[in-house]
Design an enzyme around this catalytic site. Structure first.
Site, PDB file in Angstrom:
ATOM      1  N   GLY A 128       1.166  -1.627   0.145  1.00 42.60           N
ATOM      2  CA  GLY A 128       0.167  -0.531  -0.112  1.00 42.60           C
ATOM      3  C   GLY A 128       1.084   1.207  -0.212  1.00 42.60           C
ATOM      4  O   GLY A 128       0.496   2.219  -0.561  1.00 42.60           O
ATOM      5  N   THR A 129       1.711   1.352   0.893  1.00 42.97           N
ATOM      6  CA  THR A 129       2.594   2.328   0.710  1.00 42.97           C
ATOM      7  C   THR A 129       3.402   3.072  -0.588  1.00 42.97           C
ATOM      8  O   THR A 129       3.457   3.681  -1.265  1.00 42.97           O
ATOM      9  CB  THR A 129       4.106   2.351   2.032  1.00 42.97           C
ATOM     10  OG1 THR A 129       3.353   1.908   3.043  1.00 42.97           O
ATOM     11  CG2 THR A 129       4.639   3.381   2.394  1.00 42.97           C
TER      12      THR A 129
ATOM     13  N   ASN B  54      -8.679   3.801   7.951  1.00 40.07           N
ATOM     14  CA  ASN B  54      -7.528   2.544   8.681  1.00 40.07           C
ATOM     15  C   ASN B  54      -8.147   2.876  10.422  1.00 40.07           C
ATOM     16  O   ASN B  54      -8.655   1.687  10.536  1.00 40.07           O
ATOM     17  CB  ASN B  54      -6.679   2.550   8.428  1.00 40.07           C
ATOM     18  CG  ASN B  54      -5.943   3.995   8.689  1.00 40.07           C
ATOM     19  OD1 ASN B  54      -6.174   5.190   8.395  1.00 40.07           O
ATOM     20  ND2 ASN B  54      -5.073   3.645   9.839  1.00 40.07           N
TER      21      ASN B  54
ATOM     22  N   GLN C 210      -8.086   0.085   2.787  1.00 34.05           N
ATOM     23  CA  GLN C 210      -8.875  -0.576   3.837  1.00 34.05           C
ATOM     24  C   GLN C 210     -10.971  -0.369   3.565  1.00 34.05           C
ATOM     25  O   GLN C 210     -11.212  -1.069   3.982  1.00 34.05           O
ATOM     26  CB  GLN C 210      -9.229   0.061   5.673  1.00 34.05           C
ATOM     27  CG  GLN C 210      -7.722   0.510   5.460  1.00 34.05           C
ATOM     28  CD  GLN C 210      -7.517  -0.379   6.696  1.00 34.05           C
ATOM     29  OE1 GLN C 210      -8.304  -1.841   7.044  1.00 34.05           O
ATOM     30  NE2 GLN C 210      -6.043  -0.589   7.093  1.00 34.05           N
TER      31      GLN C 210
ATOM     32  N   GLY D  49      -2.550  -6.948  -0.413  1.00 38.76           N
ATOM     33  CA  GLY D  49      -2.390  -7.984   0.759  1.00 38.76           C
ATOM     34  C   GLY D  49      -2.333  -8.189   1.218  1.00 38.76           C
ATOM     35  O   GLY D  49      -3.900  -8.744   1.912  1.00 38.76           O
ATOM     36  N   HIS D  50      -1.386  -7.640   2.356  1.00 37.97           N
ATOM     37  CA  HIS D  50      -1.812  -8.474   4.290  1.00 37.97           C
ATOM     38  C   HIS D  50      -2.828  -7.316   4.570  1.00 37.97           C
ATOM     39  O   HIS D  50      -2.888  -7.870   5.807  1.00 37.97           O
ATOM     40  CB  HIS D  50      -0.473  -7.999   4.429  1.00 37.97           C
ATOM     41  CG  HIS D  50      -0.438  -6.566   4.286  1.00 37.97           C
ATOM     42  ND1 HIS D  50      -0.097  -6.025   6.048  1.00 37.97           N
ATOM     43  CD2 HIS D  50      -0.116  -5.605   4.395  1.00 37.97           C
ATOM     44  CE1 HIS D  50       0.032  -4.980   5.872  1.00 37.97           C
ATOM     45  NE2 HIS D  50       0.432  -4.512   5.028  1.00 37.97           N
TER      46      HIS D  50
ATOM     47  N   THR E  13      12.429  -7.267 -11.194  1.00 39.42           N
ATOM     48  CA  THR E  13      11.929  -8.602 -11.047  1.00 39.42           C
ATOM     49  C   THR E  13      10.614  -8.649  -9.694  1.00 39.42           C
ATOM     50  O   THR E  13      10.191  -8.323  -9.259  1.00 39.42           O
ATOM     51  CB  THR E  13      12.709  -9.825 -10.775  1.00 39.42           C
ATOM     52  OG1 THR E  13      13.484  -9.409 -11.348  1.00 39.42           O
ATOM     53  CG2 THR E  13      12.259 -10.895 -10.905  1.00 39.42           C
TER      54      THR E  13
ATOM     55  N   CYS F 132       3.736   6.431  18.823  1.00 42.32           N
ATOM     56  CA  CYS F 132       4.122   6.149  19.751  1.00 42.32           C
ATOM     57  C   CYS F 132       5.680   7.034  19.117  1.00 42.32           C
ATOM     58  O   CYS F 132       5.974   6.073  18.360  1.00 42.32           O
ATOM     59  CB  CYS F 132       4.594   5.415  20.616  1.00 42.32           C
ATOM     60  SG  CYS F 132       5.078   5.537  22.277  1.00 42.32           S
TER      61      CYS F 132
HETATM   62  C1  LIG Z   1      -1.570  -0.095   6.065  1.00 41.47           C
HETATM   63  C2  LIG Z   1      -2.647   0.825   5.243  1.00 41.47           C
HETATM   64  C3  LIG Z   1      -1.416   1.371   4.777  1.00 41.47           C
HETATM   65  C4  LIG Z   1      -0.141   1.165   3.604  1.00 41.47           C
HETATM   66  O1  LIG Z   1      -0.215  -0.566   2.990  1.00 41.47           O
HETATM   67  P1  LIG Z   1       1.205  -1.055   3.229  1.00 41.47           P
HETATM   68  O2  LIG Z   1       1.209  -2.659   2.516  1.00 41.47           O
HETATM   69  O3  LIG Z   1       0.947  -1.611   5.009  1.00 41.47           O
HETATM   70  O4  LIG Z   1       2.860  -0.229   3.129  1.00 41.47           O
HETATM   71  C5  LIG Z   1      -1.601   2.454   3.219  1.00 41.47           C
HETATM   72  N1  LIG Z   1      -3.380   3.433   3.354  1.00 41.47           N
HETATM   73  C6  LIG Z   1      -3.846   2.577   4.629  1.00 41.47           C
HETATM   74  C7  LIG Z   1      -5.281   2.583   4.922  1.00 41.47           C
HETATM   75  C8  LIG Z   1      -3.978   1.728   5.301  1.00 41.47           C
HETATM   76  O5  LIG Z   1      -4.830   1.184   6.293  1.00 41.47           O
END
Ligand SMILES: *Cc1c(COP(=O)(O)O)cnc(C)c1O
Length: 374
Positions: free
Chosen positions: A70-71, A141, A164, A185-186, A222, A310
């Protein structure tokens, strides 16, 4: 026993994804760019996953660009767009907010008290001739609040962080006014290390990483074939099970909120007035320190989250909750519970008992943390 209620931070890998990944990792070692048979086996895994993700999102497979998560997808969208002014919101994930800081020249629109951003406020922040992109997260999120994605004037790109939303609510990208859409994916029972940026056909984006012509030239390197196999399998499971699974999880969330609000005085749900993803609830426990509650729940075997960050030993309140108008104290007294595929009714009942016990103990410990009488 351990009970996991932090699925918005990361989810356990589902059995379909695990199986696809094991196979890809153990047996398919070719480079997807190689011409020989081993290479083509790897290529087929990547292209099958692209079709699986496209089916989940309702878009053509060629609009799917695989990234590391996501990042990276958010960074590629924000930093790869043409130069000019950007409109976004104060409640975005740091992956968007920090990329905007690097880019410069942007305006952040505030949400209303329920966490929803008015489409009118977005449109009002657009500077004709200067604004090139709007970036609005699809679902938050911390609160789960789902944002309306507005039609924009022609020529302005719409990016949405859908991390999300994907896998929690139905997303049909061909029917949404978005040009760029990020997911990972995670957060939906797939692996860490595989993400997606949807890039609508005809959208010009500059790459952030240079080398081979992988992923339409937008993401050199790759491909992470096992992780891509995993995100594909997770997407396919969701395409088949999303409506049943989101109804099941929504019922669990309803059970959790109803029990906490009924049994624990001084509680309220942040963002309750807005449409929300079915799995997320963010609850304020008046007068309590959220971090203290989080730690006592952790000791009892329950994983939950506070939106607070934190940094260097000091707890800073959630930027999402303070943007919704909560005071610093109210924001710090809030916890996020995010449910997922592995939770069931008896876990939720155990969580409610544990929260009730922990709150009672913390409130007895501290006369300064008494429930306000009003
Ligand atoms: C977790 C999250 C991300 C970042 O995704 P990663 O795969 O952990 O880099 C970006 N945006 C939102 C809203 C998220 O909850």
């Amino acid at each position: 026993m351990s009970f996991y209620f932090d699925n918005n931070a990361s989810t356990p890998v589902g059995p379909e994804a695990l199986q696809a990944m094991e196979r890809a990792l153990a047996e398919v070692y070719g480079n997807p760019s190689s011409i020989h048979a081993q290479g083509q086996r790897a290529r087929r895994i990547v292209e099958t996953a692209r079709e699986q993700v496209a089916a989940l999102l309702g878009c053509p497979p060629k609009t799917i660009v695989f990234t590391s998560g996501g990042t990276e997808s958010d960074n590629l969208a924000i930093l790869g767009a043409p130069p000019g002014h950007v409109v976004s919101t104060a409640i975005e994930h740091p992956a968007v907010l920090e990329a905007l800081r690097v880019r410069g020249n942007y305006t952040l629109v505030q949400p209303g008290p329920n966490g929803a951003v008015e489409p009118g406020a977005i449109l009002a922040a657009i500077r004709p001739g200067e604004t090139v992109m709007v970036s609005i997260m699809h679902a938050n999120n911390e609160t789960g609040v789902v944002q309306e994605l507005p039609e924009l004037p022609p020529g302005i790109l719409l990016h949405s962080d859908g991390v999300q939303a994907a896998g929690k609510i139905p997303v049909r990208l061909s029917e949404l006014p978005v040009d760029l859409y990020s997911l990972t994916g995670h957060k939906f029972a797939g692996p860490k290390g595989a993400g997606v940026l949807y890039v609508r056909e005809g959208v010009e984006l500059h790459p952030r990483q240079f080398g081979g012509r992988h992923e339409r030239g937008l993401r050199a390197g790759t491909e992470n074939v096992p992780a891509i196999a995993g995100i594909g399998a997770a997407a396919e499971w969701l395409t088949q099970n999303l409506s049943a699974e989101s109804a099941r999880v929504a019922a669990l969330r309803g059970r959790l909120e109803a029990a906490i609000l009924a049994r624990i005085p001084g509680t309220s749900v942040n963002g309750a007035g807005a449409p929300r993803t079915p799995n997320t609830t963010n609850i304020q426990f008046a007068g309590l320190e959220g971090e203290a509650l989080l730690i006592s729940l952790d000791l009892a075997g329950f994983a939950v989250s506070s939106g607070a960050a934190c940094s260097s030993g000091a707890v800073t309140p959630s930027h999402v909750l303070t943007a919704m108008g909560l005071s610093k104290e109210q924001a710090k007294s809030s916890l996020r519970f995010s449910l997922g595929r592995t939770n069931n009714e008896s876990d939720v009942d155990a969580l409610v008992d544990a929260v009730e016990r922990a709150v009672a103990r913390l409130r007895n410990l501290s006369p300064f943390h008494a429930v306000p009488s009003s």
